[in-house]
Scaffold this motif. Sequence first.
Motif, PDB file in Angstrom:
ATOM      1  N   VAL A 147       6.420   4.553   6.624  1.00  0.00           N
ATOM      2  CA  VAL A 147       6.442   5.116   5.191  1.00  0.00           C
ATOM      3  C   VAL A 147       5.807   4.382   4.264  1.00  0.00           C
ATOM      4  O   VAL A 147       5.797   2.968   4.158  1.00  0.00           O
ATOM      5  N   LYS A 148       4.994   4.940   3.324  1.00  0.00           N
ATOM      6  CA  LYS A 148       4.349   4.456   2.088  1.00  0.00           C
ATOM      7  C   LYS A 148       4.508   5.284   0.914  1.00  0.00           C
ATOM      8  O   LYS A 148       4.288   6.442   1.052  1.00  0.00           O
ATOM      9  N   LYS A 149       5.479   4.840  -0.173  1.00  0.00           N
ATOM     10  CA  LYS A 149       5.899   5.446  -0.965  1.00  0.00           C
ATOM     11  C   LYS A 149       4.626   5.207  -2.361  1.00  0.00           C
ATOM     12  O   LYS A 149       3.898   4.158  -2.287  1.00  0.00           O
ATOM     13  N   LYS A 150       4.498   6.257  -2.909  1.00  0.00           N
ATOM     14  CA  LYS A 150       3.490   6.459  -3.944  1.00  0.00           C
ATOM     15  C   LYS A 150       3.963   5.462  -5.154  1.00  0.00           C
ATOM     16  O   LYS A 150       5.158   5.243  -5.392  1.00  0.00           O
ATOM     17  N   GLY A 151       2.814   4.736  -5.653  1.00  0.00           N
ATOM     18  CA  GLY A 151       3.276   3.552  -6.421  1.00  0.00           C
ATOM     19  C   GLY A 151       3.546   2.331  -6.094  1.00  0.00           C
ATOM     20  O   GLY A 151       3.547   1.206  -6.591  1.00  0.00           O
ATOM     21  N   GLU A 152       3.500   2.169  -4.655  1.00  0.00           N
ATOM     22  CA  GLU A 152       3.799   0.851  -4.240  1.00  0.00           C
ATOM     23  C   GLU A 152       2.597   0.531  -3.312  1.00  0.00           C
ATOM     24  O   GLU A 152       1.681   1.139  -2.935  1.00  0.00           O
ATOM     25  N   THR A 153       2.464  -0.778  -2.993  1.00  0.00           N
ATOM     26  CA  THR A 153       1.301  -1.117  -2.228  1.00  0.00           C
ATOM     27  C   THR A 153       1.902  -1.499  -0.575  1.00  0.00           C
ATOM     28  O   THR A 153       1.123  -1.890   0.417  1.00  0.00           O
ATOM     29  N   ILE A 154       3.228  -1.379  -0.473  1.00  0.00           N
ATOM     30  CA  ILE A 154       3.839  -1.527   0.660  1.00  0.00           C
ATOM     31  C   ILE A 154       3.913  -0.673   1.828  1.00  0.00           C
ATOM     32  O   ILE A 154       3.998   0.591   1.494  1.00  0.00           O
ATOM     33  N   ILE A 155       3.432  -0.663   3.022  1.00  0.00           N
ATOM     34  CA  ILE A 155       3.660   0.267   4.199  1.00  0.00           C
ATOM     35  C   ILE A 155       4.711  -0.484   5.156  1.00  0.00           C
ATOM     36  O   ILE A 155       4.614  -1.725   5.426  1.00  0.00           O
ATOM     37  N   ARG A 199     -13.963  -7.249  -9.750  1.00  0.00           N
ATOM     38  CA  ARG A 199     -12.698  -7.145 -10.366  1.00  0.00           C
ATOM     39  C   ARG A 199     -12.298  -5.762 -10.572  1.00  0.00           C
ATOM     40  O   ARG A 199     -11.359  -5.140 -10.223  1.00  0.00           O
ATOM     41  N   SER A 200     -13.637  -4.913 -10.800  1.00  0.00           N
ATOM     42  CA  SER A 200     -13.429  -3.424 -10.983  1.00  0.00           C
ATOM     43  C   SER A 200     -13.285  -3.105  -9.419  1.00  0.00           C
ATOM     44  O   SER A 200     -12.285  -1.955  -9.332  1.00  0.00           O
ATOM     45  N   ARG A 201     -13.580  -3.417  -8.478  1.00  0.00           N
ATOM     46  CA  ARG A 201     -13.534  -2.951  -7.062  1.00  0.00           C
ATOM     47  C   ARG A 201     -12.058  -3.025  -6.763  1.00  0.00           C
ATOM     48  O   ARG A 201     -11.593  -2.481  -6.140  1.00  0.00           O
ATOM     49  N   TYR A 202     -11.439  -4.431  -7.101  1.00  0.00           N
ATOM     50  CA  TYR A 202     -10.100  -4.736  -6.965  1.00  0.00           C
ATOM     51  C   TYR A 202      -9.172  -3.675  -7.603  1.00  0.00           C
ATOM     52  O   TYR A 202      -8.269  -3.193  -6.966  1.00  0.00           O
ATOM     53  N   GLU A 203      -9.379  -3.493  -8.847  1.00  0.00           N
ATOM     54  CA  GLU A 203      -8.492  -2.544  -9.526  1.00  0.00           C
ATOM     55  C   GLU A 203      -8.434  -1.120  -9.023  1.00  0.00           C
ATOM     56  O   GLU A 203      -7.562  -0.581  -9.072  1.00  0.00           O
ATOM     57  N   LYS A 204      -9.769  -0.628  -8.507  1.00  0.00           N
ATOM     58  CA  LYS A 204      -9.771   0.738  -7.921  1.00  0.00           C
ATOM     59  C   LYS A 204      -9.138   0.624  -6.697  1.00  0.00           C
ATOM     60  O   LYS A 204      -8.341   1.708  -6.592  1.00  0.00           O
ATOM     61  N   ALA A 205      -9.573  -0.308  -6.035  1.00  0.00           N
ATOM     62  CA  ALA A 205      -8.685  -0.288  -4.438  1.00  0.00           C
ATOM     63  C   ALA A 205      -6.928  -0.263  -4.647  1.00  0.00           C
ATOM     64  O   ALA A 205      -6.564   0.427  -4.171  1.00  0.00           O
ATOM     65  N   LEU A 206      -6.617  -0.971  -5.669  1.00  0.00           N
ATOM     66  CA  LEU A 206      -5.357  -1.125  -5.852  1.00  0.00           C
ATOM     67  C   LEU A 206      -4.856   0.068  -6.311  1.00  0.00           C
ATOM     68  O   LEU A 206      -3.437   0.665  -5.962  1.00  0.00           O
ATOM     69  N   LYS A 207      -5.418   0.670  -7.310  1.00  0.00           N
ATOM     70  CA  LYS A 207      -4.982   2.299  -7.882  1.00  0.00           C
ATOM     71  C   LYS A 207      -5.093   3.190  -6.549  1.00  0.00           C
ATOM     72  O   LYS A 207      -3.889   3.953  -6.593  1.00  0.00           O
ATOM     73  N   ASN A 208      -5.989   3.397  -5.663  1.00  0.00           N
ATOM     74  CA  ASN A 208      -6.206   4.224  -4.640  1.00  0.00           C
ATOM     75  C   ASN A 208      -4.946   4.153  -3.835  1.00  0.00           C
ATOM     76  O   ASN A 208      -4.123   4.965  -3.143  1.00  0.00           O
ATOM     77  N   ILE A 209      -4.729   2.686  -3.565  1.00  0.00           N
ATOM     78  CA  ILE A 209      -3.341   2.402  -2.537  1.00  0.00           C
ATOM     79  C   ILE A 209      -2.092   2.997  -3.139  1.00  0.00           C
ATOM     80  O   ILE A 209      -1.162   3.402  -2.230  1.00  0.00           O
ATOM     81  N   GLN A 210      -1.977   2.439  -4.401  1.00  0.00           N
ATOM     82  CA  GLN A 210      -0.648   3.085  -5.157  1.00  0.00           C
ATOM     83  C   GLN A 210      -0.601   4.540  -5.169  1.00  0.00           C
ATOM     84  O   GLN A 210       0.274   5.206  -5.181  1.00  0.00           O
ATOM     85  N   GLU A 211      -1.902   5.306  -5.212  1.00  0.00           N
ATOM     86  CA  GLU A 211      -1.562   6.723  -5.256  1.00  0.00           C
ATOM     87  C   GLU A 211      -1.376   7.329  -3.977  1.00  0.00           C
ATOM     88  O   GLU A 211      -0.720   8.522  -3.980  1.00  0.00           O
ATOM     89  N   GLN A 212      -1.435   6.703  -2.860  1.00  0.00           N
ATOM     90  CA  GLN A 212      -1.022   7.005  -1.369  1.00  0.00           C
ATOM     91  C   GLN A 212       0.337   7.228  -1.307  1.00  0.00           C
ATOM     92  O   GLN A 212       1.140   6.391  -1.830  1.00  0.00           O
ATOM     93  N   SER A 213       0.771   8.250  -0.312  1.00  0.00           N
ATOM     94  CA  SER A 213       2.145   8.615  -0.104  1.00  0.00           C
ATOM     95  C   SER A 213       2.087   9.150   1.246  1.00  0.00           C
ATOM     96  O   SER A 213       1.426  10.106   1.429  1.00  0.00           O
TER      97      SER A 213
END
Length: 128
Positions: free
Chosen positions: A98-106, A39-53
């Motif tokens: 395009v990958k916007k910060k706060g999103e998970t979509i590329i 669960r922690s791995r999932y949450e960390k990965a999701l946060k890292n992806i959302q931080e990317q731009s």
Amino acid sequence: MKSKGFEVTNGQWKIILNIGIIIFAVFLFVKSFIMDTSRSRYEKALKNIQEQSFQGIVVDKGFEKFNHNAAMIYLSDETKFSPFGQFWAKIKIGDSIVKKKGETIITVYRKNKKTILDNKEILDSWKK
């Protein structure tokens, strides 16, 4: 003749109690270190992806040998990112990304075609 009922001695109670404590300890270990870790791995990965731009045109694709042979995509503005393996074949040199910060979509643009690659779908598959 009188029959004896089932009797448990003090020594047997100690053994039963110790076994119960061991089973409970194993349960707590599994829950806290295995279940919570995924669960922690999932949450960390999701946060890292959302931080990317990032945004740019794909100028190269390759593998970084010094980084465990990680698949990398290099953009025109000298940004690089590592996509999930499922996305590697869907992104071509010359695509606009395009990958916007706060999103998970590329979002991938190629000629007159727009493709949505959602990192969250990949992460959600980890939970299954």
